[in-house]
Design an enzyme around this catalytic site. Structure first.
Site, mmCIF file in Angstrom:
data_model
loop_
_atom_site.group_PDB
_atom_site.id
_atom_site.type_symbol
_atom_site.label_atom_id
_atom_site.label_comp_id
_atom_site.label_asym_id
_atom_site.label_seq_id
_atom_site.Cartn_x
_atom_site.Cartn_y
_atom_site.Cartn_z
ATOM 1 C CB ALA B 61 3.040 -7.037 -1.578
ATOM 2 C CG HIS B 191 4.763 1.270 -4.686
ATOM 3 N ND1 HIS B 191 3.288 1.737 -4.659
ATOM 4 C CD2 HIS B 191 4.729 0.048 -4.717
ATOM 5 C CE1 HIS B 191 2.351 0.862 -5.405
ATOM 6 N NE2 HIS B 191 3.614 -0.366 -5.533
#
Lengths: 522, 481
Positions: B61, B191
């Site tokens: 995600a 990330h």
């Protein structure tokens, strides 16, 4: 290099006091200039090339290339197993859906269901990480069961798995027993478990796997000497909670004693009382346990529930019935069977409703007749809509079912072949919405029926979209309506005919150009 | 007025419901800020406790949904089974300009849709073929990223080898992103992994890939906007402000960004970073490698916007500084009008927040601009440096909750009775059922933009609309009162 000629900030909004959000703000000259200026840094393609390529994607040549794909899936109309597992589990009393594996999955399932229904959806995860990938998920499962039981006090925990747990081969049955033996959760707490990897089947497979596991768990040792006089009903992965309520109303009118196997109508439509109630599943565990003693079980989604039906037939020695009470004939067949099986007459009220539905359909039929339609969705969902379209004289043309299977296709093909309105139809099994885009460009249709993702096809092909399916994220409250029974037939063709009429108005709204046909009366 | 001690007692009460082991672990993630503390005093970036209902997502995600996904002219493959790509399909409102399916691909879902045989025999061949097919159908794409899902990492596929081979064959970047969902404890590692792929797979070849705008000469005012994902169009009012003060934005990474903009980044004089959490890694790398300094800014609410514009301008010369003052002054009447209108309606209202990224701290002053007070805040996936920065933003007695569980959030809200909760979609309807006003702070509840002066106007309107919504007065039936 274009200079930034318009770096000035507008000192005032175009209309003082009017707040402009994204719907208006970015259409203003200031932002249009900003986009144009930005473009030179983007390494963007020449505009003519983009236009030319866009046109090419509409061609037969592109369609052929598109249909020769073997490895790539684009915009599929299917989700994965645990979504269906969580969906069916949430219809049982006090049940906490539990996803064993990585934690991101459950965040996605909850988000997806919540966006469709605008209702809370509570489910937990084992939150497995790298160490669990190496050592297995036993500790995570033990802690997860204990913590969720203590915090959320469920009456049942319905456990499904994610890809991760399946690939590393966690023995969930043994793990749950270990948790019970170590007294982390009570021995008597029902914890049905289903293997639901995303790389097998789709959300409807997960629905089936979870339902069969719940029934096995709850009915264990409950087989009685005599039947209980009730009938079981299952709607499958049906996103319309209005259908559950409509079915219950119909059964009430008949005076039939029933158990709905997974009644999640309140889960996805609970009243605002100022108090949050976590569990809203309406099928009690006791009723579900006693479902083994019913007279028979009715299913409305045959291709969603093969394992459950096989189990009920073999293990319970109970008769199963498959009906699709969508549209007039589908509802007729269901009601006649219900009447025959229970020995109760078809209630007068339903007969009246039938008359009204047929009357209403006749009133609108001229606008629907002969309209070419593309549609997509799960097998049973598509089946119900197709039979209804044929009744109205609409012509299904492209039928896309990403999670298709050969039996379904054969059964639907027979229905299409036997109808004068089904002759143009092709069932595109295992295809996706990018295939459908090519189909709609090369063989255009008048109407598209699908979920919210259909809006991108609407934009690209200008084919008006009737939203029937799951998920519907961009329109509100659709799930509250019934698509089932005579009332459901009225709702569905109301959506269809008024979409067609709205589209006609849009097409004829330019003064002195197209508004010749901007009719007041239609 | 609740004291620090009152609130600490309340946190203790909430923790009582946990079994011993979970209680011990969760107690380290909850705290109440003391006066003048330099940190929030909570542990963070640790594994979530199983079964408690964390709101967190996964590395995939973070990599696909946040960092790479918005790069609009590349195709991002959800590599593995169908679910991950399906649930994250078009869900994040990263606005962009382009012809979708032709030169941009943001709202599409590309997946290898793994079946059992791919798990058994491996998915590399399928991936290789898939990229061939992409080239045929989407010739204008500027490259591909491969976001791997859980099974890919468990079955030992070599996506890097496929990426190398296909990059050579297609002449376009093919970036393998090892963001399997079981890696790390939240989106956050995703990330980081995605940032690292920019470092390892993109920047080394930046000169080769880069297409300079015609006649482009590097200038003293060239900057990159980093870590704005253009939710509801956020990055555009931000860009407008930076350009208005005389800077030249040469890249938006990644909201409405392109691959070319990503490879433009090393040419900038400064990286301006909004979401520190998700993009600090690449800024640090560029500082080390190209000596490009980076600066955090906050474009939520007029106070922080003015402060940030001045801080940014201070890095440049007097012309920029003068323009910054002009811009701030030119917006002042608009802001005064908005504050006049909305402060009266919102003064003294209390807020509890729980979001990801930068918002649990960055939005606090925007609420304060409206006269509101944040009484609780926390991050889904923050780290120690986030909580340190948060201490500068929140006042004494603020309840801090890291990776809050569903149970904790509900119980805290019941006890603290805020006037507004600002969190995510999974929380929204829980609190609305409690008749508590709510706004989504991930998607701006389908509104936005919220960044910049124009964004603040929308923000103010939306917060008012939530709190002063007339339907709250209908919840109790008149006969029940």
């Amino acid at each position: 290099m274009t200079e930034n000629t318009n770096p000035q900030v507008p000192a005032n909004p175009s209309e003082p006091g009017k707040i402009q959000d994204h719907f208006d703000l970015f259409h203003t000259d200031t932002y249009q200039d900003l986009f144009e200026y930005k473009r030179q840094f983007e390494g963007a393609h020449d505009r003519d090339l983009v236009t030319e390529t866009a046109e090419w994607t509409k061609s037969w040549e592109y369609r052929e290339k598109n249909f020769s794909r073997e490895a790539l899936t684009i915009n599929p109309a299917k989700a994965c197993q645990p979504l269906g597992s969580l969906f069916v589990a949430s219809g049982f009393e006090g049940t906490l859906p539990y996803s064993h594996g990585s934690q991101g999955c459950v965040a996605y399932f909850r988000t997806h269901l919540t966006r469709n229904y605008k209702e809370p959806f509570q489910a937990v995860s084992s939150s497995m990480t790298e160490d669990a990938a190496v050592f297995g998920g036993l500790n995570n499962l033990k802690n997860g069961l204990q913590n969720s039981y203590e915090l959320y006090k469920p009456k049942m925990i319905a456990l499904c798995t994610t890809c991760m747990a399946e690939v590393i081969g966690d023995d969930i049955g043994a793990f749950i027993q270990t948790a019970k033996n170590e007294e982390l959760i009570p021995q008597e707490l029902p914890v049905p478990a289903a293997h639901t990897p995303s790389f097998v089947g789709s959300h409807i497979t997960g629905y089936d796997n979870m339902l069969v596991s719940i029934l096995k768990t709850l009915t264990a040792g409950k087989k009685a000497e005599t039947t209980n006089g009730k009938f079981n009903f299952n709607l499958g992965f049906d996103p319309y909670i209005g259908n559950l309520r409509e079915l219950k109303r119909i059964l009430g009118l008949f005076g039939i004693d029933y158990t709905i196997l997974s009644d999640n109508s309140d889960t996805f439509d609970s009243p605002n009382t100022g108090e949050f109630k976590m569990y809203n599943g309406l099928t009690t565990l006791e009723e579900a346990g006693d479902s083994i003693n019913a007279e028979g079980s009715f299913f409305f989604q045959k291709y969603t529930t093969p394992k459950t039906q096989d189990y009920i037939t073999k293990e319970w020695a109970q008769k199963t019935y498959n009906f699709r009470p969508f549209g007039i004939k589908g509802t007729d067949e269901f009601l006649m069977a219900l009447s025959a099986v229970t020995g109760k007459a078809i209630p007068q009220e339903l007969q009246q409703e039938r008359g009204r539905a047929v009357d209403a359909m006749t009133d609108s039929q001229a606008w629907i007749h002969g309209k070419r339609v593309a549609l997509y969705g799960d097998p049973d969902h598509v089946f119900g809509i197709t039979q209804f379209l044929l009744e109205m004289g609409a012509e299904p043309v492209h039928i896309v079912v990403t999670n298709s299977n050969p039996d379904f296709e054969a059964e639907l093909r027979e229905v299409l072949t036997n109808s004068p309105y089904g002759q143009e139809a092709t069932i595109w099994g295992k295809k996706d919405l990018w295939h459908l885009r090519s189909l709609m460009f090369t063989e255009p249709v008048d109407l598209l029926i699908g979920n919210s993702y259909g809006k991108y096809l609407w934009r690209d092909t200008h084919t008006p979209l009737v939203r029937i399916g799951y998920p519907i994220f961009d329109r509100h409250h659709m799930h509250r309506y019934a698509t089932l029974g005579y009332q459901g037939a009225i709702n569905q063709f109301n959506w269809i005919v008024n979409t067609i009429l709205d589209e006609l108005d849009r097409k004829t709204i330019i003064p002195s150009k197209t508004d010749i046909s901007f009719d007041l009366i239609r | 007025m609740a004291t620090v001690e009152d609130r600490k007692a309340l946190v203790q009460e909430v923790l009582e419901a946990y079994p011993a082991k979970a209680k011990k672990s969760r107690s380290k993630h909850l705290n109440v800020t003391e006066a003048d503390a330099s940190d929030c005093g909570v542990k963070s970036n640790k594994k979530s406790v199983p079964g408690v209902m964390t709101t967190r997502g996964c590395a995939y995600a973070g990599a696909k949904g946040v960092v790479w996904g918005p790069v609009k002219d590349m195709i991002h493959i959800s590599h593995g089974p169908v679910g991950c790509g399906y649930y994250s399909w078009s869900g994040r409102r990263n606005y962009y300009i382009g012809t979708t399916g032709v030169d941009t691909f943001g709202t599409m879902q590309f997946t290898s849709d793994f079946q059992e045989r791919d798990i058994v025999f491996g998915g590399d061949k399928k991936l290789d073929k898939l990229i061939d097919e992409l080239e045929v159908l989407f010739p204008l794409s500027k490259g591909t990223t491969i976001e791997s899902e859980c099974p890919v990492g468990l079955i030992g596929d070599d996506i890097e080898a496929v990426a190398r081979k296909q990059a050579k064959k297609t002449g376009k970047p093919v970036v393998p992103v090892r963001c399997e969902g079981f890696r790390g404890v939240s989106q956050s590692l995703g990330h980081h992994i995605a940032n690292d792929t920019v470092r390892d797979w993109v920047l080394p070849k930046a000169d080769e890939y880069r297409q300079l705008p015609e006649g482009y000469e590097p200038g003293p005012y060239d900057v990159n906007i980093i870590g704005d994902y253009n939710i509801g169009g956020d990055a555009w009012p931000s860009r407008l402000l930076l350009e208005a003060i005389g800077l030249r934005v040469i890249c938006q990474f990644s909201g409405d960004g392109t691959f070319n903009e990503v490879v433009m980044t090393p040419l900038a004089k400064m990286n301006l970073i909004h979401c520190y959490r998700s993009m600090n890694y690449i800024c640090r790398f560029m500082e080390e490698k190209y000596q490009i300094p980076w600066l955090e800014y906050n474009f939520f609410g007029p106070t922080q916007i003015a402060k940030s514009l001045r801080k940014i301008a201070a890095q440049f010369d007097e012309t920029i500084q003068a323009k910054a003052e002009e811009v701030i002054a030119s917006f002042q009447p608009r802001m005064d009008a908005i504050l006049d209108k909305y402060r009266a309606r919102l003064e003294g209202k209390e807020v509890m927040m729980m979001v990801g990224g930068l918002r649990p701290r960055h939005v606090v002053p925007a609420f304060e601009d409206l006269g509101m007070k944040v009484i609780g805040t926390g991050y889904e996936f923050g780290h120690g440096d986030d909580y340190k920065r948060t201490a500068d933003y929140v006042g004494e007695g603020t309840v801090i909750y890291d990776d809050v569980s569903g149970f904790e959030f509900e119980e805290l809200a019941k006890k603290m009775k805020p006037d507004l909760i600002a969190a995510g979609i999974k929380e929204k309807y829980v609190f609305q059922k409690m008749a508590l006003p709510f706004r989504q702070m991930h998607s701006w509840d389908y509104s936005g933009p919220y960044h910049g002066y124009e964004g603040f106007e929308v923000f103010a309107r939306d917060m008012d609309m939530a709190i002063n919504n007339p339907t709250w007065s209908l919840v109790n039936a008149p006969w029940a009162e």
